[in-house]
Design a protein around this motif. Structure first.
Motif, PDB file in Angstrom:
ATOM      1  N   VAL A 225      36.312  20.951  32.165  1.00 25.36           N
ATOM      2  CA  VAL A 225      35.730  21.066  33.502  1.00 25.36           C
ATOM      3  C   VAL A 225      36.788  21.471  34.511  1.00 25.36           C
ATOM      4  CG1 VAL A 225      34.722  19.723  35.385  1.00 25.36           C
ATOM      5  CG2 VAL A 225      33.817  19.492  33.071  1.00 25.36           C
ATOM      6  N   GLY A 226      37.996  20.902  34.386  1.00 24.42           N
ATOM      7  CA  GLY A 226      39.071  21.263  35.306  1.00 24.42           C
ATOM      8  C   GLY A 226      39.539  22.687  35.125  1.00 24.42           C
ATOM      9  N   GLY A 227      39.474  23.192  33.886  1.00 18.17           N
ATOM     10  CA  GLY A 227      39.873  24.571  33.640  1.00 18.17           C
ATOM     11  C   GLY A 227      38.881  25.587  34.164  1.00 18.17           C
ATOM     12  N   GLY A 228      37.621  25.199  34.282  1.00 19.11           N
ATOM     13  CA  GLY A 228      36.585  26.096  34.801  1.00 19.11           C
ATOM     14  C   GLY A 228      35.210  25.534  34.486  1.00 19.11           C
ATOM     15  N   ALA A 229      34.503  25.104  35.524  1.00 15.12           N
ATOM     16  CA  ALA A 229      33.218  24.441  35.324  1.00 15.12           C
ATOM     17  C   ALA A 229      32.194  25.360  34.670  1.00 15.12           C
ATOM     18  CB  ALA A 229      32.689  23.912  36.665  1.00 15.12           C
ATOM     19  N   ASP A 230      32.155  26.623  35.096  1.00 16.88           N
ATOM     20  CA  ASP A 230      31.167  27.558  34.543  1.00 16.88           C
ATOM     21  C   ASP A 230      31.419  27.813  33.057  1.00 16.88           C
ATOM     22  OD1 ASP A 230      29.923  27.757  36.991  1.00 16.88           O
ATOM     23  OD2 ASP A 230      31.083  29.522  37.611  1.00 16.88           O
ATOM     24  N   ALA A 231      32.685  28.019  32.711  1.00 15.42           N
ATOM     25  CA  ALA A 231      33.015  28.246  31.303  1.00 15.42           C
ATOM     26  C   ALA A 231      32.726  27.005  30.468  1.00 15.42           C
ATOM     27  CB  ALA A 231      34.487  28.636  31.170  1.00 15.42           C
ATOM     28  N   ALA A 232      33.009  25.821  31.032  1.00 15.79           N
ATOM     29  CA  ALA A 232      32.743  24.580  30.320  1.00 15.79           C
ATOM     30  C   ALA A 232      31.245  24.391  30.101  1.00 15.79           C
ATOM     31  CB  ALA A 232      33.314  23.392  31.098  1.00 15.79           C
ATOM     32  N   ARG A 233      30.467  24.693  31.125  1.00 16.41           N
ATOM     33  CA  ARG A 233      29.013  24.569  31.006  1.00 16.41           C
ATOM     34  C   ARG A 233      28.465  25.532  29.964  1.00 16.41           C
ATOM     35  NH1 ARG A 233      28.215  25.327  35.844  1.00 16.41           N
ATOM     36  NH2 ARG A 233      28.139  23.169  36.584  1.00 16.41           N
ATOM     37  N   ALA A 234      29.072  26.700  29.853  1.00 20.95           N
ATOM     38  CA  ALA A 234      28.602  27.710  28.903  1.00 20.95           C
ATOM     39  C   ALA A 234      28.783  27.280  27.458  1.00 20.95           C
ATOM     40  CB  ALA A 234      29.331  29.030  29.153  1.00 20.95           C
ATOM     41  N   CYS A 289      50.139  16.615  37.626  1.00 20.84           N
ATOM     42  CA  CYS A 289      48.785  17.149  37.784  1.00 20.84           C
ATOM     43  C   CYS A 289      48.802  18.378  38.688  1.00 20.84           C
ATOM     44  CB  CYS A 289      47.862  16.093  38.391  1.00 20.84           C
ATOM     45  SG  CYS A 289      47.491  14.721  37.287  1.00 20.84           S
ATOM     46  N   LEU A 290      48.046  19.385  38.297  1.00 23.33           N
ATOM     47  CA  LEU A 290      47.940  20.587  39.103  1.00 23.33           C
ATOM     48  C   LEU A 290      46.826  20.445  40.128  1.00 23.33           C
ATOM     49  CD1 LEU A 290      48.335  23.488  36.494  1.00 23.33           C
ATOM     50  CD2 LEU A 290      50.077  22.503  37.994  1.00 23.33           C
ATOM     51  N   ILE A 291      47.050  20.987  41.324  1.00 19.70           N
ATOM     52  CA  ILE A 291      46.029  20.979  42.361  1.00 19.70           C
ATOM     53  C   ILE A 291      44.790  21.745  41.892  1.00 19.70           C
ATOM     54  CG2 ILE A 291      45.482  21.709  44.714  1.00 19.70           C
ATOM     55  CD1 ILE A 291      47.399  19.422  44.675  1.00 19.70           C
ATOM     56  N   THR A 292      44.996  22.753  41.060  1.00 23.64           N
ATOM     57  CA  THR A 292      43.906  23.601  40.598  1.00 23.64           C
ATOM     58  C   THR A 292      43.116  23.003  39.450  1.00 23.64           C
ATOM     59  OG1 THR A 292      45.534  24.754  39.212  1.00 23.64           O
ATOM     60  CG2 THR A 292      45.017  25.731  41.347  1.00 23.64           C
ATOM     61  N   GLY A 293      43.574  21.885  38.877  1.00 21.54           N
ATOM     62  CA  GLY A 293      42.848  21.198  37.821  1.00 21.54           C
ATOM     63  C   GLY A 293      43.192  21.699  36.432  1.00 21.54           C
TER      64      GLY A 293
END
Length: 351
Positions: A225-234, A289-293
């Protein structure tokens, strides 16, 4: 003309995850490496400039200061790995303490009833943050900033409305107070060093959070989810449930911190907690921790909190003006962030 034959060594067909990685590369890939280096440097520095820093009694003081930050830095770090923030975390701790105290006092109930009600209320606020974030699609900065402002006003408003002052009434003589203090605010002695129970809470939370991140499906979901919510949802990750779960984690730890605040001092000032959310976030960032997740660790947040404890108490032992604390705080944040960025570039360069 015959087709080119495949490489005889077969290395091109091996999954890179199956290739052996040197211990040095593994070490450089750890998110908390920069904070560990910084912690060692700060420890050596205050060992030299502060006479009382290396005393056994000082260790308990430093660990206690670190634990009060670290308990909240752990869930905040997981939330940041999941790509979100919680600006209401600081005042939520105070809200948790106020609910316990005022409910117990006004209802003349056993304090454990107030503790239980506080847990429900605190978790409800965490669920509200997660629900609003996932339903409104607004940035977590806006959602939790609104919650921060509402809780700040409610803490002050309700305390004045019910008690007539900005602090709660004493509940020290109520039934259940001694046992609750034992769980949330007791002190025990090990080798002549006094240690607060919050240190145990802190270590336990770090261990559980590390296990979740590295050994469970939910931990994989957090990174995804932190790396990319849309990609995770896919790929089937339940993004909404994951983010709500992370906010519930922040709320649960806020409840623990709030009960410690109440049972340590008996009364609670309704204006406390403002600004602490930034300390939790900074501890997580210092810890890698990265600000970008999508990147970080619970252990790193613990090291970041320990840096806070060493710096805050080291300045006292060195007999410096405490105003220097904010300078060291800013310097640690910048240096740790720059070091983490340099380490990541080195790791990516050798892949």
């Amino acid at each position: 003309m015959s087709a080119a034959s495949p490489p005889s060594d077969g290395l091109d067909h091996v999954d890179e995850r199956l290739l052996r990685t040197s211990p040095l590369k593994k070490l450089l890939a750890r998110p908390e490496l920069g904070s560990v280096v910084g912690a060692v440097a700060v420890f050596l520095f205050f060992s030299i400039v502060a006479d009382g820093f290396l005393r056994a009694s000082s260790l308990g003081t430093v660990l206690y200061a670190a634990s009060t930050i670290g308990i909240m830095a752990v869930p905040v770090a997981l939330l940041m790995i999941g790509g979100e923030f919680d600006l209401s975390a600081g005042v939520l701790v105070t809200t948790s303490a106020l609910v316990s105290s005022m409910f117990s006092y006004q209802m003349t109930a056993n304090v454990w009833v107030g503790v239980g009600v506080s847990l429900l209320v605190t978790l409800a606020i965490g669920a509200f943050n997660g629900f609003m974030l996932t339903r409104s699609k607004l940035p977590s900065f806006i959602i939790t900033l609104g919650t921060f402002l509402m809780l700040t006003g409610l803490n002050l408003g309700f305390t004045k409305l019910i008690g007539g002052t900005v602090s709660t009434k004493s509940i020290a003589d109520m039934e259940g107070f001694p046992s609750a203090r034992e769980l949330f605010a007791s002190t025990w002695t090990v080798g002549g060093v006094e240690l607060k129970v919050t240190i145990l809470w802190w270590f336990a939370l770090v261990a559980v959070a590390t296990w979740i991140l590295l050994r469970t499906r939910f931990g994989n979901w957090i990174f995804a989810v932190g790396g990319g919510a849309d990609a995770a949802r896919a790929v089937g990750v339940p993004v909404r449930r994951t983010k709500i779960g992370l906010y519930l984690g922040v709320a649960f730890c806020a409840w623990i911190s709030g009960q410690h605040l109440l049972f340590s001092f008996d009364v609670v000032q309704s204006g406390e907690g403002v600004g602490n959310e930034l300390i939790y976030i900074i501890a997580a960032v210092i810890g890698g921790c990265l600000i970008t997740g999508g990147y970080g660790s619970a252990i790193g947040s613990a090291v970041g909190a320990f840096l806070f404890g060493m710096t805050g108490k080291g300045i006292v032992y060195a007999e410096w003006n405490p105003d220097w604390f904010t300078f060291f705080l800013g310097a640690m944040l910048l240096l740790a962030t720059l070091l983490n960025a340099w380490i990541r570039k080195r790791v990516e360069a050798v892949k």
